[in-house]
Structure formats: structure tokens, C-alpha cells
Scaffold this motif. Structure first.
Motif, PDB file in Angstrom:
ATOM      1  N   LEU A   1       4.077  -4.733   4.115  1.00  0.00           N
ATOM      2  CA  LEU A   1       3.887  -5.439   5.251  1.00  0.00           C
ATOM      3  C   LEU A   1       3.565  -6.950   5.081  1.00  0.00           C
ATOM      4  O   LEU A   1       3.596  -7.812   6.049  1.00  0.00           O
ATOM      5  CB  LEU A   1       2.400  -4.899   6.010  1.00  0.00           C
ATOM      6  CG  LEU A   1       2.448  -3.677   6.336  1.00  0.00           C
ATOM      7  CD1 LEU A   1       1.001  -3.130   6.954  1.00  0.00           C
ATOM      8  CD2 LEU A   1       3.465  -3.409   7.711  1.00  0.00           C
ATOM      9  N   THR A   2       3.752  -7.082   3.857  1.00  0.00           N
ATOM     10  CA  THR A   2       3.509  -8.720   3.505  1.00  0.00           C
ATOM     11  C   THR A   2       5.375  -9.500   3.501  1.00  0.00           C
ATOM     12  O   THR A   2       5.292 -10.450   3.732  1.00  0.00           O
ATOM     13  CB  THR A   2       3.211  -8.942   1.930  1.00  0.00           C
ATOM     14  OG1 THR A   2       4.202  -8.352   1.348  1.00  0.00           O
ATOM     15  CG2 THR A   2       1.680  -8.183   1.912  1.00  0.00           C
ATOM     16  N   TYR A   3       6.149  -8.550   3.671  1.00  0.00           N
ATOM     17  CA  TYR A   3       7.594  -9.158   3.993  1.00  0.00           C
ATOM     18  C   TYR A   3       7.947  -9.288   5.393  1.00  0.00           C
ATOM     19  O   TYR A   3       7.748  -8.441   6.259  1.00  0.00           O
ATOM     20  CB  TYR A   3       8.643  -7.844   3.477  1.00  0.00           C
ATOM     21  CG  TYR A   3       8.648  -7.999   2.103  1.00  0.00           C
ATOM     22  CD1 TYR A   3       9.683  -8.718   1.373  1.00  0.00           C
ATOM     23  CD2 TYR A   3       7.678  -7.234   1.244  1.00  0.00           C
ATOM     24  CE1 TYR A   3       9.860  -8.566   0.230  1.00  0.00           C
ATOM     25  CE2 TYR A   3       7.848  -7.438  -0.494  1.00  0.00           C
ATOM     26  CZ  TYR A   3       8.993  -8.054  -0.751  1.00  0.00           C
ATOM     27  OH  TYR A   3       8.977  -8.063  -2.094  1.00  0.00           O
ATOM     28  N   ASP A   4       7.971 -10.709   5.814  1.00  0.00           N
ATOM     29  CA  ASP A   4       8.305 -10.908   7.189  1.00  0.00           C
ATOM     30  C   ASP A   4       9.525 -10.637   7.763  1.00  0.00           C
ATOM     31  O   ASP A   4       9.606 -10.387   9.005  1.00  0.00           O
ATOM     32  CB  ASP A   4       8.165 -12.492   7.318  1.00  0.00           C
ATOM     33  CG  ASP A   4       6.811 -13.093   6.962  1.00  0.00           C
ATOM     34  OD1 ASP A   4       5.667 -12.302   7.388  1.00  0.00           O
ATOM     35  OD2 ASP A   4       6.606 -14.156   6.479  1.00  0.00           O
ATOM     36  N   ASN A   5      10.565 -10.188   6.943  1.00  0.00           N
ATOM     37  CA  ASN A   5      11.801  -9.669   7.307  1.00  0.00           C
ATOM     38  C   ASN A   5      11.969  -7.947   7.545  1.00  0.00           C
ATOM     39  O   ASN A   5      12.691  -7.498   7.692  1.00  0.00           O
ATOM     40  CB  ASN A   5      12.879 -10.284   6.248  1.00  0.00           C
ATOM     41  CG  ASN A   5      12.776  -9.697   5.013  1.00  0.00           C
ATOM     42  OD1 ASN A   5      11.729  -9.092   4.534  1.00  0.00           O
ATOM     43  ND2 ASN A   5      13.717  -9.932   4.072  1.00  0.00           N
TER      44      ASN A   5
ATOM     45  N   SER B   1      -3.918  -8.838   3.412  1.00  0.00           N
ATOM     46  CA  SER B   1      -4.316 -10.541   3.216  1.00  0.00           C
ATOM     47  C   SER B   1      -4.616 -11.052   2.209  1.00  0.00           C
ATOM     48  O   SER B   1      -4.350 -12.172   2.080  1.00  0.00           O
ATOM     49  CB  SER B   1      -5.768 -10.515   4.189  1.00  0.00           C
ATOM     50  OG  SER B   1      -5.809  -9.876   5.437  1.00  0.00           O
ATOM     51  N   PHE B   2      -5.009 -10.111   1.193  1.00  0.00           N
ATOM     52  CA  PHE B   2      -5.117 -10.808  -0.340  1.00  0.00           C
ATOM     53  C   PHE B   2      -3.668 -11.067  -0.849  1.00  0.00           C
ATOM     54  O   PHE B   2      -3.338 -12.155  -1.310  1.00  0.00           O
ATOM     55  CB  PHE B   2      -6.098  -9.896  -0.936  1.00  0.00           C
ATOM     56  CG  PHE B   2      -6.130 -10.488  -2.692  1.00  0.00           C
ATOM     57  CD1 PHE B   2      -7.410 -10.950  -2.748  1.00  0.00           C
ATOM     58  CD2 PHE B   2      -5.085 -10.540  -3.614  1.00  0.00           C
ATOM     59  CE1 PHE B   2      -7.751 -11.695  -3.990  1.00  0.00           C
ATOM     60  CE2 PHE B   2      -5.378 -11.082  -4.752  1.00  0.00           C
ATOM     61  CZ  PHE B   2      -6.845 -11.592  -4.861  1.00  0.00           C
ATOM     62  N   PHE B   3      -2.636 -10.164  -0.545  1.00  0.00           N
ATOM     63  CA  PHE B   3      -1.380 -10.365  -1.083  1.00  0.00           C
ATOM     64  C   PHE B   3      -0.595 -11.538  -0.337  1.00  0.00           C
ATOM     65  O   PHE B   3      -0.080 -12.210  -0.791  1.00  0.00           O
ATOM     66  CB  PHE B   3      -0.478  -9.069  -0.391  1.00  0.00           C
ATOM     67  CG  PHE B   3      -0.588  -7.943  -1.716  1.00  0.00           C
ATOM     68  CD1 PHE B   3      -1.289  -8.226  -2.835  1.00  0.00           C
ATOM     69  CD2 PHE B   3      -0.330  -6.837  -1.183  1.00  0.00           C
ATOM     70  CE1 PHE B   3      -1.591  -6.903  -3.655  1.00  0.00           C
ATOM     71  CE2 PHE B   3      -0.472  -5.460  -2.081  1.00  0.00           C
ATOM     72  CZ  PHE B   3      -1.092  -5.773  -3.123  1.00  0.00           C
ATOM     73  N   TYR B   4      -1.142 -11.746   0.878  1.00  0.00           N
ATOM     74  CA  TYR B   4      -0.315 -12.846   1.666  1.00  0.00           C
ATOM     75  C   TYR B   4      -0.914 -14.132   0.972  1.00  0.00           C
ATOM     76  O   TYR B   4      -0.182 -15.437   1.173  1.00  0.00           O
ATOM     77  CB  TYR B   4      -1.117 -12.831   3.085  1.00  0.00           C
ATOM     78  CG  TYR B   4       0.003 -12.313   4.119  1.00  0.00           C
ATOM     79  CD1 TYR B   4       1.291 -12.693   4.178  1.00  0.00           C
ATOM     80  CD2 TYR B   4      -0.449 -11.285   4.903  1.00  0.00           C
ATOM     81  CE1 TYR B   4       2.232 -12.298   4.891  1.00  0.00           C
ATOM     82  CE2 TYR B   4       0.448 -10.797   5.937  1.00  0.00           C
ATOM     83  CZ  TYR B   4       1.855 -11.318   5.910  1.00  0.00           C
ATOM     84  OH  TYR B   4       2.762 -10.859   6.911  1.00  0.00           O
ATOM     85  N   GLY B   5      -2.220 -14.130   0.272  1.00  0.00           N
ATOM     86  CA  GLY B   5      -2.557 -15.367  -0.452  1.00  0.00           C
ATOM     87  C   GLY B   5      -2.004 -15.771  -1.519  1.00  0.00           C
ATOM     88  O   GLY B   5      -2.083 -16.789  -2.032  1.00  0.00           O
ATOM     89  N   ILE B   6      -1.298 -14.798  -2.139  1.00  0.00           N
ATOM     90  CA  ILE B   6      -0.361 -14.962  -3.082  1.00  0.00           C
ATOM     91  C   ILE B   6       0.712 -15.867  -3.195  1.00  0.00           C
ATOM     92  O   ILE B   6       1.439 -15.785  -2.034  1.00  0.00           O
ATOM     93  CB  ILE B   6      -0.150 -14.003  -3.990  1.00  0.00           C
ATOM     94  CG1 ILE B   6      -1.440 -13.008  -4.603  1.00  0.00           C
ATOM     95  CG2 ILE B   6       0.899 -14.054  -5.299  1.00  0.00           C
ATOM     96  CD1 ILE B   6      -0.769 -11.734  -4.998  1.00  0.00           C
ATOM     97  N   PRO B   7       0.827 -17.288  -3.660  1.00  0.00           N
ATOM     98  CA  PRO B   7       1.910 -18.273  -3.567  1.00  0.00           C
ATOM     99  C   PRO B   7       3.235 -17.394  -3.490  1.00  0.00           C
ATOM    100  O   PRO B   7       3.473 -16.522  -4.017  1.00  0.00           O
ATOM    101  CB  PRO B   7       1.877 -18.955  -4.501  1.00  0.00           C
ATOM    102  CG  PRO B   7       0.384 -19.102  -5.021  1.00  0.00           C
ATOM    103  CD  PRO B   7       0.141 -17.575  -4.827  1.00  0.00           C
ATOM    104  N   GLU B   8       3.852 -17.779  -2.438  1.00  0.00           N
ATOM    105  CA  GLU B   8       5.203 -17.433  -2.108  1.00  0.00           C
ATOM    106  C   GLU B   8       6.170 -17.585  -3.219  1.00  0.00           C
ATOM    107  O   GLU B   8       7.112 -17.026  -3.547  1.00  0.00           O
ATOM    108  CB  GLU B   8       5.884 -17.686  -0.826  1.00  0.00           C
ATOM    109  CG  GLU B   8       7.076 -17.306  -0.354  1.00  0.00           C
ATOM    110  CD  GLU B   8       7.098 -15.641   0.197  1.00  0.00           C
ATOM    111  OE1 GLU B   8       8.163 -15.091   0.224  1.00  0.00           O
ATOM    112  OE2 GLU B   8       5.729 -15.197   0.499  1.00  0.00           O
TER     113      GLU B   8
ATOM    114  N   VAL C   1       3.892  -9.253 -10.588  1.00  0.00           N
ATOM    115  CA  VAL C   1       3.367 -10.379 -10.270  1.00  0.00           C
ATOM    116  C   VAL C   1       2.070  -9.969  -9.308  1.00  0.00           C
ATOM    117  O   VAL C   1       0.916 -10.956  -9.719  1.00  0.00           O
ATOM    118  CB  VAL C   1       4.504 -11.102  -9.281  1.00  0.00           C
ATOM    119  CG1 VAL C   1       3.750 -12.225  -8.662  1.00  0.00           C
ATOM    120  CG2 VAL C   1       5.481 -11.428  -9.975  1.00  0.00           C
ATOM    121  N   TYR C   2       2.027  -9.299  -8.232  1.00  0.00           N
ATOM    122  CA  TYR C   2       1.012  -9.312  -7.300  1.00  0.00           C
ATOM    123  C   TYR C   2      -0.043  -8.450  -7.929  1.00  0.00           C
ATOM    124  O   TYR C   2      -1.235  -8.943  -7.875  1.00  0.00           O
ATOM    125  CB  TYR C   2       1.558  -8.314  -6.230  1.00  0.00           C
ATOM    126  CG  TYR C   2       2.204  -9.102  -5.076  1.00  0.00           C
ATOM    127  CD1 TYR C   2       1.594  -9.543  -3.832  1.00  0.00           C
ATOM    128  CD2 TYR C   2       3.546  -9.753  -5.489  1.00  0.00           C
ATOM    129  CE1 TYR C   2       2.486 -10.420  -2.995  1.00  0.00           C
ATOM    130  CE2 TYR C   2       4.113 -10.766  -4.475  1.00  0.00           C
ATOM    131  CZ  TYR C   2       3.383 -11.029  -3.349  1.00  0.00           C
ATOM    132  OH  TYR C   2       4.136 -11.687  -2.332  1.00  0.00           O
TER     133      TYR C   2
END
Length: 289
Positions: A98-102, A158-165, A185-186
Motif C-alpha cells: 500500500l506504500t506504492y502509489d502506482n 504510515s511508518f513505511f511512508y516515513g522512510i525516505p523514497e 531497506v524497510y
């Protein structure tokens, strides 16, 4: 930095309320501990408050000497470990995509997941569903139905979203696929939220008994909290207490308190190890939605 008088007064007020909260949580535990270590006569006379009277360990000897208590504790520990690992695996596997916007249908999937947090089918439809899946009176019924906590899933995502892209992009440039990005990484950067959610899942399973009460008939797989629930209800009845050998009212209260401590102490030892992850695990995961 010099604090003003008003700030100091505010700090003392906060400390005062924190102490009240600590006492509200600590005093009942001390009372139960004292009752479990006191003699039956002292309990009958109402002499026990926060310190044991006529110190003895007879109640713990009776509890530990009964195989149903020790097996129930062992089974609950095994169940808690398996449930925690399974729930963490499912939560990670659901939160990460769900962290993948595509991702196609990401918003729809997220909306459906959040919908289940506010609305559920209810006990009877759940019972019928589990019956059709042949999970009733099966140890798996204590694990599978609660595989994912939606609130915990949101925190994880939300935590995964906070990790720099940029970290993900760098790994992808090196040829890493989505699964390798997750593992290399994550997850290494998510220790606080992983530890916090694992503790939440573990405590929830350790303290849970309603699912076993409704869906389990085999007493062999009763978790410790359901066994404790049945014991407390049984001892409340004089007739049943007499049948169980608890004809002495004071002794029944001592056994009851010892059983409560027996079921509470093991999970308390986990908190000091994971306490330092609480704030960073929950608050950082709540920064982005």
C-alpha cells in the motif's frame, strides 16, 4: 534555560497526575500480590491490604502443582509467539504494497480495509463463517480470524511512508526487487514500529479469552486467561468451590489471587525490553496518513 514560575507549577501538576496514574495501576497489583502470599485466615479477617500477612507460598504451590495450570500457561506462551509472528507477517505483507502509489486500486483497497475497522459482521455471522470453514474447536480459530489489526496496519503503513523514497530508489537502481527492498531497506529501519506492534499483538493474544470462550470446546486448548476466567467464576460459587477443594473461603481467595498473578507476571517481563520503542514506534508511524 530558566523556567518561569508558571512553567514550574505546571510541571509539578503534571508530575502529580503522573504519580496518581502510576498508583492507580500499581496499587491493585500490589494488593493482589499481597493476597496471594497471605494466609487464608488473614484474608478472612480482612487484614491484607498492600503487604502480605503470615507470608506463605501455599497458593503458588497448589497452582504450580496442578498440570492444567502449567500446561495452559505453556500453551498460551506457544500460542502468543505463533500468533505474534503470523500477525506481524500478515501486517507487513499488507502494509508494504500500500506504500506504492502506482498500485492499482490502492485507494479502494485502503478504504475497504479501513471500513472493516468501524463495521463488522457480528458474532453470529462470524460463528457461522468459522463453522463453515471447519475452524470451530480448532486451535487455528485462535490465530487466523485476527491475523491483521487494521489500526496496527495503518501505523505500519504510515511508518513505511516515513522512510525516505530515495532509499528505495537507490535499491531499485541496484537491481533490487520489491521484496528485496522490503527485507534489506524497510525492515531494518522499522525496528521501533515492529517491536511496538509485536508487543501489542502479543499482549492482545495473551489477554484474549473471548474467542476461545465462544469458539473452543476442547479444554486442552484453553488459554490461561479463559482458564482464569472459569476459575474465578467457579470459586464465586460456594458449591463449585467445595467440589474443587476450596471449601475454605480464605483459601479460595488466596488461590484466586495466585492464579491472577500466575497469568499476569509472564507478560509483564516483556515490557521492560520493548519499552524504549513505544514512543518512536507509535508517534513516528502516526506522522503521515
Amino acid at each position: 534555560m530558566i523556567k518561569s514560575r508558571g512553567t514550574k507549577i505546571g510541571d509539578w501538576i503534571i508530575v502529580f497526575f503522573c504519580i496518581l496514574c502510576i498508583l492507580a495501576c500499581l496499587l491493585p497489583v500490589l494488593n493482589i500480590l499481597a493476597r496471594s502470599l497471605s494466609s487464608a485466615d488473614a484474608l478472612v479477617k480482612g487484614e491484607v491490604i498492600l503487604l502480605p500477612v503470615d507470608l506463605n507460598f501455599d497458593a503458588y504451590g497448589m497452582v504450580l502443582g496442578d498440570s492444567k495450570y502449567t500446561w495452559s500457561l505453556l500453551w498460551t506462551a506457544i500460542l502468543t509467539v505463533i500468533t505474534t509472528l503470523w500477525c506481524m507477517f500478515m501486517t507487513i505483507m499488507c502494509a508494504y504494497p500500500l506504500t506504492y502509489d502506482n498500485l492499482k486500486g490502492q485507494k479502494t483497497i485502503t478504504a475497504i480495509i479501513i471500513f472493516t475497522m468501524y463495521f463488522s459482521a457480528g458474532t453470529i455471522p462470524t460463528y457461522l463463517l468459522l463453522n463453515n470453514l471447519h475452524l470451530l474447536n480448532n486451535p487455528l480459530v485462535l490465530i487466523l480470524p485476527n491475523s491483521i489489526g487494521v489500526f496496527y496496519l495503518i501505523i505500519m503503513r504510515s511508518f513505511f511512508y516515513g522512510i525516505p523514497e530515495s532509499l528505495k530508489e537507490s535499491a531499485e537502481l541496484d537491481g533490487a526487487g520489491p521484496l528485496r527492498v522490503l527485507v534489506n531497506v524497510y525492515l531494518p529501519l522499522s525496528t521501533p514500529v515492529l517491536a511496538t506492534l509485536a508487543l501489542f499483538y502479543a499482549v492482545g493474544r495473551w489477554n484474549g479469552f473471548s474467542d476461545a470462550l465462544m469458539f473452543m470446546n476442547d479444554r486442552t486448548y484453553y488459554p490461561i486467561q479463559l482458564l482464569l476466567y472459569n476459575i474465578l467464576n467457579s470459586i464465586s460459587s460456594i458449591e463449585v468451590a467445595t467440589q474443587e477443594g476450596f471449601s475454605n473461603p480464605g483459601l479460595s481467595q488466596t488461590i484466586k489471587s495466585a492464579t491472577v498473578m500466575f497469568a499476569t507476571i509472564p507478560i509483564l517481563f516483556i515490557y521492560p525490553w520493548l519499552q524504549r520503542y513505544f514512543i518512536s514506534g507509535v508517534t513516528v508511524g502516526a506522522v503521515k496518513g
